[in-house]
Design an enzyme around this catalytic site. Structure first.
Site, mmCIF file in Angstrom:
data_model
loop_
_atom_site.group_PDB
_atom_site.id
_atom_site.type_symbol
_atom_site.label_atom_id
_atom_site.label_comp_id
_atom_site.label_asym_id
_atom_site.label_seq_id
_atom_site.Cartn_x
_atom_site.Cartn_y
_atom_site.Cartn_z
ATOM 1 N N LYS A 219 -28.723 22.873 -34.685
ATOM 2 C CA LYS A 219 -28.275 21.682 -35.420
ATOM 3 C C LYS A 219 -26.852 21.867 -35.959
ATOM 4 O O LYS A 219 -25.999 20.978 -35.850
ATOM 5 C CB LYS A 219 -29.263 21.401 -36.565
ATOM 6 C CG LYS A 219 -28.817 20.350 -37.549
ATOM 7 C CD LYS A 219 -28.621 19.016 -36.866
ATOM 8 C CE LYS A 219 -27.866 18.049 -37.728
ATOM 9 N NZ LYS A 219 -28.671 17.174 -38.500
ATOM 10 N N CYS A 273 -23.043 15.043 -43.102
ATOM 11 C CA CYS A 273 -23.427 16.023 -42.069
ATOM 12 C C CYS A 273 -22.222 16.732 -41.470
ATOM 13 O O CYS A 273 -22.041 17.922 -41.650
ATOM 14 C CB CYS A 273 -24.195 15.316 -40.961
ATOM 15 S SG CYS A 273 -25.535 14.332 -41.583
HETATM 16 N N1 SAJ Z 1 -15.687 10.011 -36.472
HETATM 17 C C1 SAJ Z 1 -14.373 9.929 -36.062
HETATM 18 N N2 SAJ Z 1 -14.128 9.837 -34.727
HETATM 19 C C2 SAJ Z 1 -15.127 9.819 -33.797
HETATM 20 C C3 SAJ Z 1 -16.461 9.902 -34.230
HETATM 21 C C4 SAJ Z 1 -16.707 10.005 -35.589
HETATM 22 O O1 SAJ Z 1 -13.438 9.954 -36.869
HETATM 23 O O2 SAJ Z 1 -14.814 9.712 -32.613
HETATM 24 C C5 SAJ Z 1 -15.974 10.126 -37.920
HETATM 25 C C6 SAJ Z 1 -16.777 8.940 -38.467
HETATM 26 O O3 SAJ Z 1 -15.943 7.865 -38.787
HETATM 27 C C7 SAJ Z 1 -17.423 9.577 -39.686
HETATM 28 C C8 SAJ Z 1 -17.651 11.011 -39.239
HETATM 29 O O4 SAJ Z 1 -16.828 11.222 -38.120
HETATM 30 O O5 SAJ Z 1 -16.538 9.577 -40.781
HETATM 31 C C9 SAJ Z 1 -19.083 11.320 -38.860
HETATM 32 O O6 SAJ Z 1 -19.631 10.252 -38.090
HETATM 33 P P1 SAJ Z 1 -20.518 10.500 -36.792
HETATM 34 O O7 SAJ Z 1 -20.873 9.193 -36.233
HETATM 35 O O8 SAJ Z 1 -19.832 11.459 -35.889
HETATM 36 O O9 SAJ Z 1 -21.753 11.307 -37.314
HETATM 37 P P2 SAJ Z 1 -22.857 11.117 -38.472
HETATM 38 O O10 SAJ Z 1 -22.453 12.001 -39.613
HETATM 39 O O11 SAJ Z 1 -23.173 9.718 -38.755
HETATM 40 O O12 SAJ Z 1 -24.129 11.731 -37.708
HETATM 41 C C10 SAJ Z 1 -24.042 13.042 -37.168
HETATM 42 C C11 SAJ Z 1 -24.607 13.013 -35.745
HETATM 43 N N3 SAJ Z 1 -24.330 14.278 -35.081
HETATM 44 C C12 SAJ Z 1 -23.718 14.321 -33.846
HETATM 45 O O13 SAJ Z 1 -23.359 13.324 -33.263
HETATM 46 C C13 SAJ Z 1 -23.520 15.677 -33.249
HETATM 47 C C14 SAJ Z 1 -26.102 12.759 -35.796
HETATM 48 O O14 SAJ Z 1 -26.687 12.867 -34.511
HETATM 49 C C15 SAJ Z 1 -26.780 13.751 -36.744
HETATM 50 O O15 SAJ Z 1 -28.180 13.524 -36.841
HETATM 51 C C16 SAJ Z 1 -26.168 13.564 -38.116
HETATM 52 O O16 SAJ Z 1 -24.773 13.907 -38.014
HETATM 53 C C17 SAJ Z 1 -26.875 14.486 -39.085
HETATM 54 O O17 SAJ Z 1 -27.731 13.995 -39.828
HETATM 55 O O18 SAJ Z 1 -26.611 15.700 -39.050
#
Ligand code: SAJ
Length: 430
Positions: A219, A273
């Site tokens: 994870k 996360c």
């Molecule tokens: N973000 C960017 N650019 C991107 C993607 C995301 O700047 O291309 C930013 C988002 O705006 C946000 C942050 O990253 O601020 C996190 O967003 P996210 O959509 O990447 O992730 P979370 O935190 O909503 O969910 C993640 C997910 N993990 C992965 O994709 C590896 C999810 O599957 C997990 O279950 C979750 O963390 C968790 O609970 O750990």
């Protein structure tokens, strides 16, 4: 893969911690007509859920919760009751020095220990540093010396314990809970088999079995991988800004290569996360984790970079318009949440940016956030919450911070004449 145990039945399942993961998980089990006892330390949360309502925003969750509470399959309570399986879904923040804080997990163990009985399964779902599942075993074993636990007693133990990290994406939780594959790490193979049997009640994805430490690390690895990749995009965006290259076009073009898949830059990385979990690898392994640490630093720096750039825009506006003062500049910030289409403000870089602007800017600061009815308390006297059209008409400088669906529909003539800092690449001036 191990065969699931034949004789294990789960008539009552208890979920400890009814937040963004716990409540949807409780609702999924209950929707399969299993009696679910949801436990939380917040009396308000308990009342809301027992009324068949929800305290978080997650698409379709309200419908499922209303149905399962009305049918009597889900009830929420402050005090744990006996059950056949307990899932711990409490937060795991970090402390000042980035060391993981297992306090909520320890409290959950303390709360369930008195109601445990022979044959029970305990699953730690909270994202956890390596070794946390064994720690849960030790805490429970100490609290219940009358029962045997798998770390010491192996397959003959009274209690089974496994780690099964949640991996669902906020905004898509109900679908991903069912469809995603699960990694299940039991302290022993029988612990894993029991956990597979439990999840198979609603999980349609595959359940992959490993040991508890690998499941914990898996994870952390997933979220660190994403953090490093977002840091690459954020670093590119700062380089491109200096070189006067449109980073969004650049990434679109580079991603046409069959083996390149760059993520999107933004105002920083938020949420509970991705901005947190890499530290669970970095802090116990400082010498071996330079890349992950640097990625964290790049992503954490991005909100400050936005503020520096904004200050330059303000200075250049005041130079061009010599009769104007900073008080005459209205700054409008689109979005406060940590990512699009949700109401979650945790670790939000957009919120951090707006807080900083409100502290230094002497003119009006307006926030547009369709997912909030009111501003968080620390912004209330400093920032005005307005709807998009009204805010756009008053704006001197616009910061696009969160690419909510509603914002994508705004037409260019509404912001064409304004100074635009689009951190999400969704608005193009004509
Ligand atoms: N973000 C960017 N650019 C991107 C993607 C995301 O700047 O291309 C930013 C988002 O705006 C946000 C942050 O990253 O601020 C996190 O967003 P996210 O959509 O990447 O992730 P979370 O935190 O909503 O969910 C993640 C997910 N993990 C992965 O994709 C590896 C999810 O599957 C997990 O279950 C979750 O963390 C968790 O609970 O750990």
């Amino acid at each position: 893969m191990l065969e699931p145990l034949k004789n294990q039945t789960f008539q009552r399942v208890s979920i400890i911690g009814l937040g963004y993961i716990g409540l949807p998980t409780a609702a999924m089990f209950a929707s399969r007509k299993v009696t679910v006892i949801g436990v939380d330390i917040n009396p308000e949360t308990i009342d809301i859920i027992n009324r068949g309502e929800i305290h978080i925003v997650e698409p379709e969750l309200d419908i499922v919760v209303r149905a399962v509470v009305t049918e009597g399959y889900l009830k929420a309570t402050l005090k744990p009751e006996p059950a056949d399986a307990f899932l711990i879904t409490v937060p795991t923040p970090f402390k000042e020095d980035h060391q993981p804080d297992l306090g909520y997990i320890q409290s959950a163990c303390k709360a369930i220990a008195p109601v445990l009985k022979k044959g029970d399964l305990i699953i730690l779902e909270s994202t956890s540093p390596v070794g946390a599942t064994e720690q849960v075993d030790s805490w429970l074993a100490k609290a219940r010396p009358d029962l045997t636990f798998p770390q010491v007693h192996g397959e003959t133990s009274d209690i089974r314990i496994a780690h099964c990290p949640e991996r669902v994406l906020p905004g898509h939780v109900l679908r991903e809970l069912v469809q995603n594959d699960r990694v299940i790490g039991g302290i022993t193979p029988k612990c894993s088999a029991a956990a597979v049997q439990l999840y198979k009640m609603f999980v349609e994805g595959e359940c992959f079995i490993t040991n508890a430490r690998t499941a914990e690390m898996c994870k952390l690895t997933e979220n660190s991988f994403r953090d490093v990749n977002i840091a690459f995009a954020n670093e590119l965006s700062m380089i491109c800004d200096k070189l006067d290259i449109n980073v969004w076009e650049l990434i679109r073009l580079a991603n046409r290569h069959p083996r390149v898949n760059i993520l999107q830059p933004g105002p920083g990385v938020g949420g509970h996360c991705i901005a947190v979990d890499p530290w669970f690898i970095i802090s116990p392994n400082p010498a071996e984790s330079n890349l992950m640490r640097t990625a964290r630093e790049v992503n954490d720096y991005k909100p400050l970079w936005v503020i520096t750039k904004l200050k330059k825009e303000i200075a250049s506006y005041l130079t061009d318009m010599s009769q104007k003062k900073a008080e005459d500049i209205t700054i409008v910030c689109f979005g406060l949440t940590f990512k699009p289409n949700i109401d979650d403000l945790r670790e939000s870089p957009a919120l951090e940016i707006v807080e900083k602007i409100a502290k230094f800017h002497t003119g009006p600061v307006i926030a547009v956030e369709p997912h909030l009815h009111q501003l968080p308390t620390n912004l209330r006297n400093l920032v005005q919450l307005r709807d998009a059209d009204e805010a756009l008409s008053e704006a001197t400088i616009i910061l696009m911070l969160v690419d909510h669906q509603q914002f994508k529909l705004v037409t260019a003539e509404k912001y064409d004449t304004k100074i635009l800092m689009d951190l999400r690449g969704i608005w193009q001036k004509e």
